[in-house]
Scaffold this active site. Structure first.
Site, mmCIF file in Angstrom:
data_model
loop_
_atom_site.group_PDB
_atom_site.id
_atom_site.type_symbol
_atom_site.label_atom_id
_atom_site.label_comp_id
_atom_site.label_asym_id
_atom_site.label_seq_id
_atom_site.Cartn_x
_atom_site.Cartn_y
_atom_site.Cartn_z
ATOM 1 N N PHE A 61 1.158 12.662 8.078
ATOM 2 C CA PHE A 61 -0.290 12.729 8.310
ATOM 3 C C PHE A 61 -0.995 11.395 8.048
ATOM 4 O O PHE A 61 -2.221 11.323 8.097
ATOM 5 C CB PHE A 61 -0.915 13.826 7.428
ATOM 6 C CG PHE A 61 -0.617 13.695 5.959
ATOM 7 C CD1 PHE A 61 -1.320 12.803 5.159
ATOM 8 C CD2 PHE A 61 0.370 14.468 5.363
ATOM 9 C CE1 PHE A 61 -1.039 12.664 3.812
ATOM 10 C CE2 PHE A 61 0.653 14.347 4.007
ATOM 11 C CZ PHE A 61 -0.047 13.448 3.234
ATOM 12 N N HIS A 105 -11.889 12.701 -2.806
ATOM 13 C CA HIS A 105 -10.676 12.105 -3.388
ATOM 14 C C HIS A 105 -10.923 11.933 -4.872
ATOM 15 O O HIS A 105 -12.040 11.608 -5.271
ATOM 16 C CB HIS A 105 -10.383 10.728 -2.773
ATOM 17 C CG HIS A 105 -9.398 9.929 -3.588
ATOM 18 N ND1 HIS A 105 -8.045 10.068 -3.439
ATOM 19 C CD2 HIS A 105 -9.582 9.042 -4.615
ATOM 20 C CE1 HIS A 105 -7.425 9.287 -4.320
ATOM 21 N NE2 HIS A 105 -8.339 8.651 -5.036
ATOM 22 N N LYS A 159 -15.828 12.045 0.895
ATOM 23 C CA LYS A 159 -15.179 11.681 2.157
ATOM 24 C C LYS A 159 -16.085 11.901 3.377
ATOM 25 O O LYS A 159 -17.124 12.580 3.276
ATOM 26 C CB LYS A 159 -13.887 12.499 2.290
ATOM 27 C CG LYS A 159 -12.808 12.126 1.266
ATOM 28 C CD LYS A 159 -11.508 12.898 1.553
ATOM 29 C CE LYS A 159 -10.410 12.535 0.589
ATOM 30 N NZ LYS A 159 -9.138 13.254 0.891
ATOM 31 N N TYR A 191 -4.543 4.105 0.854
ATOM 32 C CA TYR A 191 -3.635 5.256 0.915
ATOM 33 C C TYR A 191 -2.190 4.826 1.151
ATOM 34 O O TYR A 191 -1.375 5.624 1.605
ATOM 35 C CB TYR A 191 -4.093 6.235 2.000
ATOM 36 C CG TYR A 191 -5.131 7.227 1.528
ATOM 37 C CD1 TYR A 191 -4.864 8.103 0.468
ATOM 38 C CD2 TYR A 191 -6.381 7.330 2.136
ATOM 39 C CE1 TYR A 191 -5.804 9.029 0.033
ATOM 40 C CE2 TYR A 191 -7.336 8.253 1.699
ATOM 41 C CZ TYR A 191 -7.029 9.097 0.656
ATOM 42 O OH TYR A 191 -7.965 10.025 0.211
ATOM 43 N N GLU A 212 -7.638 1.960 -8.504
ATOM 44 C CA GLU A 212 -8.603 2.369 -7.482
ATOM 45 C C GLU A 212 -10.015 1.882 -7.813
ATOM 46 O O GLU A 212 -10.762 1.463 -6.919
ATOM 47 C CB GLU A 212 -8.557 3.892 -7.309
ATOM 48 C CG GLU A 212 -7.232 4.339 -6.687
ATOM 49 C CD GLU A 212 -7.034 5.834 -6.632
ATOM 50 O OE1 GLU A 212 -5.984 6.263 -6.116
ATOM 51 O OE2 GLU A 212 -7.910 6.609 -7.087
ATOM 52 N N THR A 228 -5.752 20.480 -3.196
ATOM 53 C CA THR A 228 -5.807 19.671 -1.969
ATOM 54 C C THR A 228 -6.138 20.532 -0.751
ATOM 55 O O THR A 228 -6.968 20.160 0.081
ATOM 56 C CB THR A 228 -4.446 18.962 -1.748
ATOM 57 O OG1 THR A 228 -4.109 18.247 -2.940
ATOM 58 C CG2 THR A 228 -4.503 18.012 -0.568
ATOM 59 N N ASN A 238 -10.990 17.272 3.379
ATOM 60 C CA ASN A 238 -11.170 18.051 2.150
ATOM 61 C C ASN A 238 -12.205 17.465 1.187
ATOM 62 O O ASN A 238 -12.137 17.675 -0.014
ATOM 63 C CB ASN A 238 -9.820 18.309 1.476
ATOM 64 C CG ASN A 238 -9.111 17.032 1.065
ATOM 65 O OD1 ASN A 238 -9.665 15.951 1.213
ATOM 66 N ND2 ASN A 238 -7.912 17.168 0.542
#
Ligand code: DAT
Ligand code: MG
Length: 140
Positions: free
Chosen positions: A59, A117, A11, A51, A128, A93, A114
């Site tokens: 969020f 993914h 990320k 997402y 995905e 997470t 974080n």
């Protein structure tokens, strides 16, 4: 357990801090082979689609803005029990709850930022992978 493939994202918080190599090393050390890898920058529409399952969560907006804030590295990982193994290497997470030695314990900044993914099931892994890669880009 058979050989599986799973989908991973390094990320923006991690690419920004030059952690791509250290994170990839954690996958390889765990016996996961990186069979596809590319650095890309998502558009807002792509982040929202990827997402989509979280679109009703409070969020969601923050998550999508974060995911487009810097380039990301999308990868396909292959190995024995790859989906569960990758989730194990990633850690919880919330980095405050992540086990010692996991990527999120070592590198994540917060529950939102974080670092990685990883797909959570065979169906989502297949979806995905197909979202980001063509069959020709997967080199086992
Ligand atoms: P995971 O990435 O471990 O599969 P998830 O699918 O529940 O976790 O959530 C997807 C991402 O959304 C997560 O990596 C970071 C963000 N997120 C989840 N819960 C959050 C929260 N309470 N506050 C902010 N961001 C959150
Ligand atoms: Mg998830």
């Amino acid at each position: 357990m058979a050989i599986q493939r799973t989908f991973s994202i390094i990320k923006p918080d991690a690419t920004k801090r030059n952690l791509t190599g250290q994170i990839a090393a954690k996958f390889e050390e765990a016996g996961l082979r990186i069979v596809a890898s590319k650095r890309i920058q998502l558009t807002l529409a792509q982040a929202q689609k990827f997402y989509g399952v979280h679109s009703e969560r409070p969020f969601f907006g923050e998550l999508c803005e974060f995911m487009i804030s810097e380039p990301i590295v999308v990868q396909v990982l292959e190995g024995e029990d790859a989906i569960a193994k990758n989730r194990e290497v990633m850690g919880a997470t919330n980095p405050a709850e992540a086990a010692e030695g996991t990527i999120r314990k070592e590198f994540a900044l917060s529950i939102g930022e974080n670092s990685v993914h990883g797909s959570d099931a065979p169906e989502t892994a297949a979806e995905e992978i197909a979202f980001f890669f063509s069959g020709l880009e997967l080199v086992g």
